[in-house]
Motif scaffolding. Structure first.
Motif, short mmCIF file in Angstrom:
data_model
loop_
_atom_site.label_atom_id
_atom_site.label_comp_id
_atom_site.label_asym_id
_atom_site.label_seq_id
_atom_site.Cartn_x
_atom_site.Cartn_y
_atom_site.Cartn_z
N ALA A 110 -47.56 -18.58 63.38
CA ALA A 110 -47.18 -18.67 64.90
C ALA A 110 -45.63 -18.08 65.12
CB ALA A 110 -47.03 -20.29 65.06
N PRO A 111 -44.96 -18.34 64.11
CA PRO A 111 -43.69 -17.58 64.40
C PRO A 111 -43.69 -16.10 64.48
CG PRO A 111 -43.34 -19.36 62.84
CD PRO A 111 -44.73 -19.22 63.04
N THR A 112 -44.42 -15.45 63.66
CA THR A 112 -44.54 -13.85 63.83
C THR A 112 -45.29 -13.53 65.00
OG1 THR A 112 -46.49 -14.15 62.28
CG2 THR A 112 -44.20 -13.44 61.48
N LEU A 113 -46.37 -14.37 65.46
CA LEU A 113 -46.90 -14.22 66.69
C LEU A 113 -46.03 -14.20 67.97
CD1 LEU A 113 -48.63 -15.16 69.38
CD2 LEU A 113 -49.58 -13.57 68.26
N LEU A 114 -45.28 -15.32 68.03
CA LEU A 114 -44.09 -15.55 69.18
C LEU A 114 -43.05 -14.35 69.06
CD1 LEU A 114 -44.31 -19.38 68.94
CD2 LEU A 114 -45.23 -17.96 70.53
N ARG A 115 -42.73 -13.97 67.83
CA ARG A 115 -41.88 -12.88 67.62
C ARG A 115 -42.26 -11.72 68.43
NH1 ARG A 115 -39.23 -10.10 62.21
NH2 ARG A 115 -37.90 -8.71 63.32
N LEU A 116 -43.38 -11.27 68.06
CA LEU A 116 -44.23 -9.94 68.77
C LEU A 116 -44.22 -10.13 70.36
CD1 LEU A 116 -45.52 -7.25 68.10
CD2 LEU A 116 -47.40 -8.36 68.01
N ARG A 117 -44.82 -11.33 70.68
CA ARG A 117 -44.80 -11.57 72.18
C ARG A 117 -43.61 -11.54 72.93
NH1 ARG A 117 -48.40 -14.55 75.57
NH2 ARG A 117 -47.29 -16.22 77.01
N TRP A 147 -56.06 -21.40 54.58
CA TRP A 147 -56.20 -20.90 53.15
C TRP A 147 -54.40 -20.31 53.10
CZ3 TRP A 147 -54.27 -15.88 51.98
CH2 TRP A 147 -54.45 -14.99 52.90
N MET A 148 -53.69 -20.31 54.04
CA MET A 148 -52.24 -19.77 53.85
C MET A 148 -51.58 -20.98 53.55
SD MET A 148 -51.61 -16.42 55.95
CE MET A 148 -52.39 -16.79 57.44
N GLY A 149 -52.01 -22.28 53.47
CA GLY A 149 -51.32 -23.68 53.48
C GLY A 149 -50.75 -23.99 54.76
N GLY A 150 -51.28 -23.28 55.99
CA GLY A 150 -50.73 -23.87 57.08
C GLY A 150 -51.43 -25.11 57.85
N ASP A 151 -50.88 -25.57 58.95
CA ASP A 151 -51.47 -26.81 59.84
C ASP A 151 -52.04 -26.14 60.86
OD1 ASP A 151 -52.31 -29.01 61.16
OD2 ASP A 151 -50.67 -30.06 60.66
N PRO A 152 -53.33 -25.76 61.07
CA PRO A 152 -53.99 -25.40 62.44
C PRO A 152 -53.58 -26.36 63.55
CG PRO A 152 -55.58 -25.32 60.82
CD PRO A 152 -54.43 -25.98 60.21
N LEU A 153 -53.41 -27.53 63.61
CA LEU A 153 -53.11 -28.41 64.65
C LEU A 153 -51.60 -28.25 64.97
CD1 LEU A 153 -54.90 -31.72 63.69
CD2 LEU A 153 -55.58 -29.79 64.94
N ALA A 154 -50.63 -28.01 64.13
CA ALA A 154 -49.32 -27.84 64.51
C ALA A 154 -49.02 -26.05 65.04
CB ALA A 154 -48.41 -27.65 63.12
N ALA A 155 -50.04 -25.37 64.55
CA ALA A 155 -49.95 -24.13 65.19
C ALA A 155 -50.54 -24.04 66.64
CB ALA A 155 -51.08 -23.09 64.13
N VAL A 156 -51.55 -24.86 66.90
CA VAL A 156 -51.73 -24.96 68.31
C VAL A 156 -50.74 -25.38 69.21
CG1 VAL A 156 -53.44 -26.28 69.78
CG2 VAL A 156 -54.31 -25.53 67.84
N GLU A 157 -50.08 -26.59 68.79
CA GLU A 157 -48.90 -26.91 69.51
C GLU A 157 -47.86 -25.87 69.56
OE1 GLU A 157 -45.67 -30.86 69.57
OE2 GLU A 157 -47.14 -30.46 67.81
N ALA A 158 -47.51 -25.15 68.38
CA ALA A 158 -46.43 -24.18 68.39
C ALA A 158 -46.68 -22.92 69.42
CB ALA A 158 -46.23 -23.71 67.31
N LEU A 159 -48.00 -22.69 69.41
CA LEU A 159 -48.34 -21.26 70.47
C LEU A 159 -48.54 -21.60 71.87
CD1 LEU A 159 -50.89 -19.88 67.70
CD2 LEU A 159 -48.83 -18.77 68.46
N GLY A 160 -49.09 -22.81 72.24
CA GLY A 160 -49.21 -23.40 73.42
C GLY A 160 -50.07 -22.35 74.35
N ASP A 161 -49.42 -22.01 75.43
CA ASP A 161 -50.28 -21.26 76.39
C ASP A 161 -50.19 -19.62 75.78
OD1 ASP A 161 -47.50 -20.30 76.96
OD2 ASP A 161 -47.76 -20.80 78.98
N ALA A 162 -49.63 -19.43 74.82
CA ALA A 162 -50.10 -18.09 74.12
C ALA A 162 -51.19 -17.87 73.46
CB ALA A 162 -48.95 -17.66 72.94
N ILE A 163 -52.34 -19.01 73.38
CA ILE A 163 -53.41 -18.77 72.88
C ILE A 163 -54.46 -18.14 74.13
CG2 ILE A 163 -55.49 -20.12 71.85
CD1 ILE A 163 -53.69 -22.24 70.88
N TYR A 164 -54.82 -17.32 73.71
CA TYR A 164 -55.88 -16.43 74.72
C TYR A 164 -57.35 -16.52 74.21
CZ TYR A 164 -51.87 -14.09 76.76
OH TYR A 164 -50.40 -13.96 77.58
N HIS A 165 -57.50 -16.90 72.98
CA HIS A 165 -59.08 -16.72 72.51
C HIS A 165 -59.02 -17.43 71.15
CE1 HIS A 165 -62.88 -14.72 71.07
NE2 HIS A 165 -63.07 -14.96 72.23
N VAL A 166 -60.10 -17.99 70.80
CA VAL A 166 -60.12 -18.99 69.68
C VAL A 166 -61.48 -18.54 68.53
CG1 VAL A 166 -60.46 -21.28 68.57
CG2 VAL A 166 -58.94 -20.58 70.49
#
Length: 306
Positions: free
Chosen positions: A172-179, A197-216
């Motif tokens: 999420a941080p690198t996506l938001l940096r590019l955005r 597999w990278m050890g992240g939490d998808p639910l936390a990523a959803v919250e962090a990305l918010g309306d930047a999610i365009y497709h799933v």
């Protein structure tokens, strides 16, 4: 995601989607996909071919959610030039088909003078951070600023960047940096399996990305017992005949993270306002593709109706 059943013809793939009661299909147009169901160049050049595809979809009450051209247009060698060309042609085709989203990856450059991509995943030794800064400042941001302008000039306002390892955008941080640098034409194609597999939490990523999610992408990962020794850094091929020898594997929905996770994932998406496509990407080598897609549809129906 029609590559999930790449062994089927286009008509058989669309028939399957209709039989399953789906609303959308996602076509891959090249780069890392063999593009088994559409021919990018033919569709670009031939209006009749585009009409034929659109009629096949309309006859089955289907629409295209996105065109996908995942590859590495930032590769420092000739492959980068070739994959950038496919990326730009895919954007042009999306405009011709009235598809508003293109799914792709950020790409990954090398370091100064490198002949191959270089994924900087740690901050030490110090030269690692210097290479990473050079990648973003000298390659990533100039390229993506230009690509965003190219897309917007053609009426494509959603470039859906998939968070994936071996890419400069992988969380999420690198996506938001590019955005933040390029603008809202850049959003996320959120595939939770990679975060798993990278050890992240998808639910936390959803919250962090918010309306930047365009497709799933709906895809699951199972962490294997060998991960305790191997760690999650895995170099054994996904195509191995012995999946248990790997630290993790892509699996059919619900057989990595259980059904309660997927109910939570859908609820988290809804909380951000996302009320859109869940594109099933089946890459479980141990399960026959059509059976895996059917099982995934069944699971998503249960969790979206609960």
């Amino acid at each position: 995601m029609t590559d999930s059943v790449s062994h089927l013809s286009l008509d058989a793939t669309l028939d399957l989607a209709a039989q399953l009661g789906l609303d959308y299909v996602e076509f891959a147009t090249g780069n890392w996909s063999s593009s088994p169901h559409v021919n990018l160049d033919v569709l670009l050049e031939d209006a009749a071919a585009r009409r034929d595809l659109q009629l096949k979809l309309a006859d089955r009450k289907l629409r295209i959610s996105a065109l996908t051209c995942s590859g590495n247009p930032l590769h420092p060698g000739p492959a980068g030039v070739e994959q950038d060309a496919v990326t730009r042609k895919t954007i042009e085709l999306a405009a011709l088909l009235d598809v508003d989203r293109v799914v792709l990856m950020s790409g990954l450059p090398g370091g100064p003078g490198d002949q191959n991509p270089n994924w900087i995943a740690v901050s030490w030794p110090p030269e690692a951070t210097k290479v990473l800064a050079w990648q973003w400042d000298s390659v990533v941001l100039p390229y993506w600023t230009d690509l965003a302008g190219f897309a917007e000039q053609r009426g494509i306002h959603k470039l859906c960047v998939e968070l994936h390892g071996q890419q400069v955008v992988y969380n999420a941080p690198t996506l938001l940096r590019l955005r933040e640098a390029v603008g809202p034409v850049v959003g996320a194609n959120l595939d939770p399996s990679h975060l798993m597999w990278m050890g992240g939490d998808p639910l936390a990523a959803v919250e962090a990305l918010g309306d930047a999610i365009y497709h799933v992408h709906a895809k699951d990962t199972r962490v294997e017992p060998t991960a305790a020794v191997r760690t999650m850094l895995e170099t054994v091929s996904l195509l191995t005949d012995d999946p248990g020898s790997r630290a993790w594997n892509y699996v059919t929905l619900g057989t990595g993270r259980g059904e309660p996770f997927w109910a939570d994932f859908v609820a988290a998406l809804a909380k951000t306002g996302y009320d859109d496509v869940l594109s099933i990407e089946h890459e479980d080598t141990a399960v026959e593709p059509v059976a895996g897609v059917r099982a995934s549809v069944d699971l998503l129906r249960r969790v979206t109706r609960s």
